[in-house]
Design a protein around this motif. Structure first.
Motif, PDB file in Angstrom:
ATOM      1  N   UNK A 137       8.847  -8.784  -5.967  1.00 12.79           N
ATOM      2  CA  UNK A 137      10.246  -8.465  -5.661  1.00 12.79           C
ATOM      3  C   UNK A 137      10.385  -7.860  -4.265  1.00 12.79           C
ATOM      4  N   UNK A 138       9.444  -6.995  -3.886  1.00 11.78           N
ATOM      5  CA  UNK A 138       9.511  -6.392  -2.552  1.00 11.78           C
ATOM      6  C   UNK A 138       9.263  -7.427  -1.457  1.00 11.78           C
ATOM      7  N   UNK A 151       9.012  -0.712   5.194  1.00 14.23           N
ATOM      8  CA  UNK A 151       9.111  -1.774   4.192  1.00 14.23           C
ATOM      9  C   UNK A 151       7.840  -2.617   4.161  1.00 14.23           C
ATOM     10  N   UNK A 152       7.342  -2.983   5.334  1.00 11.22           N
ATOM     11  CA  UNK A 152       6.128  -3.797   5.371  1.00 11.22           C
ATOM     12  C   UNK A 152       4.909  -3.009   4.910  1.00 11.22           C
ATOM     13  N   UNK A 153       4.932  -1.706   5.128  1.00 12.12           N
ATOM     14  CA  UNK A 153       3.863  -0.868   4.585  1.00 12.12           C
ATOM     15  C   UNK A 153       3.890  -0.872   3.066  1.00 12.12           C
ATOM     16  N   UNK A 154       5.084  -0.821   2.487  1.00 12.04           N
ATOM     17  CA  UNK A 154       5.211  -0.900   1.029  1.00 12.04           C
ATOM     18  C   UNK A 154       4.723  -2.252   0.526  1.00 12.04           C
ATOM     19  N   UNK A 160      -2.239  -5.000  -1.757  1.00  9.83           N
ATOM     20  CA  UNK A 160      -3.647  -4.602  -1.803  1.00  9.83           C
ATOM     21  C   UNK A 160      -3.959  -3.840  -3.082  1.00  9.83           C
ATOM     22  N   UNK A 161      -2.997  -3.050  -3.552  1.00 10.56           N
ATOM     23  CA  UNK A 161      -3.203  -2.352  -4.821  1.00 10.56           C
ATOM     24  C   UNK A 161      -3.506  -3.347  -5.929  1.00 10.56           C
ATOM     25  N   UNK A 215      -0.603   2.902   3.333  1.00 12.86           N
ATOM     26  CA  UNK A 215       0.102   1.982   4.239  1.00 12.86           C
ATOM     27  C   UNK A 215       1.598   2.298   4.367  1.00 12.86           C
ATOM     28  N   UNK A 216       2.305   2.624   3.286  1.00 13.23           N
ATOM     29  CA  UNK A 216       3.696   3.040   3.472  1.00 13.23           C
ATOM     30  C   UNK A 216       3.833   4.309   4.317  1.00 13.23           C
ATOM     31  N   UNK A 217       2.898   5.243   4.160  1.00 14.73           N
ATOM     32  CA  UNK A 217       2.940   6.460   4.982  1.00 14.73           C
ATOM     33  C   UNK A 217       2.734   6.129   6.456  1.00 14.73           C
ATOM     34  N   UNK A 218       1.785   5.236   6.725  1.00 17.58           N
ATOM     35  CA  UNK A 218       1.579   4.806   8.112  1.00 17.58           C
ATOM     36  C   UNK A 218       2.816   4.088   8.642  1.00 17.58           C
TER      37      UNK A 218
END
Length: 257
Positions: A137-138, A151-154, A160-161, A215-218
């Motif tokens: 969905x993302x 958004x791309x970090x999410x 990868x998760x 990755x979202x934090x980055x």
């Protein structure tokens, strides 16, 4: 931190309170490390449930935060309770086995133990597949209200998760974390217990799954463009893949001297 806690409670009260319960569980396990000297695979038995409780705290908080962006209340509620039911089952069984000084994973010494190990695998598969759908969905939808790099970090964090969550299947198939030596004889790093004698599949599993937070934090705090976070995500994915191949080649991350 206060903002994050307050906002998480507003976004997903169900996972917020579940995270608090798991945090309490981790604290109890830490206390048991000092109160009980039961050893499993050369390390205090209570370290394992402690790590799983803490991992569940991070996972629950993260998904509670991200699911809010989908703006699908029913979907979020069903996902949240599926997460709680599957991971509660796993946490309770891991804790029970720790209290008995026995293995939870890879324990097929009896029909019951084998059944419970299989049920844990089914539970994790269910929540991982649902998380894969959330990732879909993302990747499918646009979120103009979110910073592009975030958004791309999410997106890459979720991807990868899911990939490295399923790498746990390699361990299940081998009935071992390690490659190149018997799990029971492996000496490991303190607390983490990652093998220093042979390859350990848990390392790539750990770093791959925690891309969900990193990755979202980055993307939010470090990078400013879509290209930057995609580049960092690909580098991170390559590094974790290298850790996986290192383990498959029976090479430890930190060799013994």
């Amino acid at each position: 931190m206060n903002y994050f806690i307050t906002e998480l409670k507003r976004r997903n009260q169900t996972l917020y309170f579940f995270s608090l319960i798991c945090l309490l569980g981790a604290l109890v396990c830490i206390a048991m490390v000092f109160l009980n000297d039961t050893v499993v695979l050369g390390i205090n038995a209570w370290y394992k449930p402690m790590k799983f409780f803490l991992s569940t705290v991070f996972f629950s908080c993260t998904m509670g935060w991200f699911m809010y962006y989908l703006n699908r209340p029913l979907h979020t509620m069903l996902y949240s309770w599926t997460l709680i039911s599957t991971l509660t089952f796993e946490l309770l069984y891991i804790t029970l086995r720790a209290s008995q000084g026995q293995l939870s994973h890879f324990n097929i010494s009896s029909a019951f133990n084998g059944l419970m190990f299989s049920l844990m695998g089914i539970a994790i598969t269910i929540i991982t597949l649902w998380t894969a759908y959330v990732a879909f969905l993302f990747w499918k939808r646009s979120f103009p209200e979110l910073p592009t790099a975030y958004l791309w970090g999410i997106r890459f964090g979720l991807l990868l998760f899911v990939i490295f969550a399923f790498s746990g299947g390699m361990m299940a198939a081998r009935l071992s974390h390690t490659v190149g030596s018997a799990m029971e004889t492996t000496q490991g790093l303190p607390v983490l217990n990652w093998s220093r004698e042979s390859g350990d599949l848990r390392i790539a599993h750990f770093f791959g799954m925690h891309a969900l937070q990193l990755l979202p934090l980055l993307g939010f705090y470090v990078t400013r463009t879509k290209q930057q976070i995609i580049g960092l995500s690909l580098i991170y994915a390559a590094a974790v893949t290298a850790l996986l191949f290192q383990a498959l080649n029976a090479l430890p991350l930190v060799p013994m001297k």
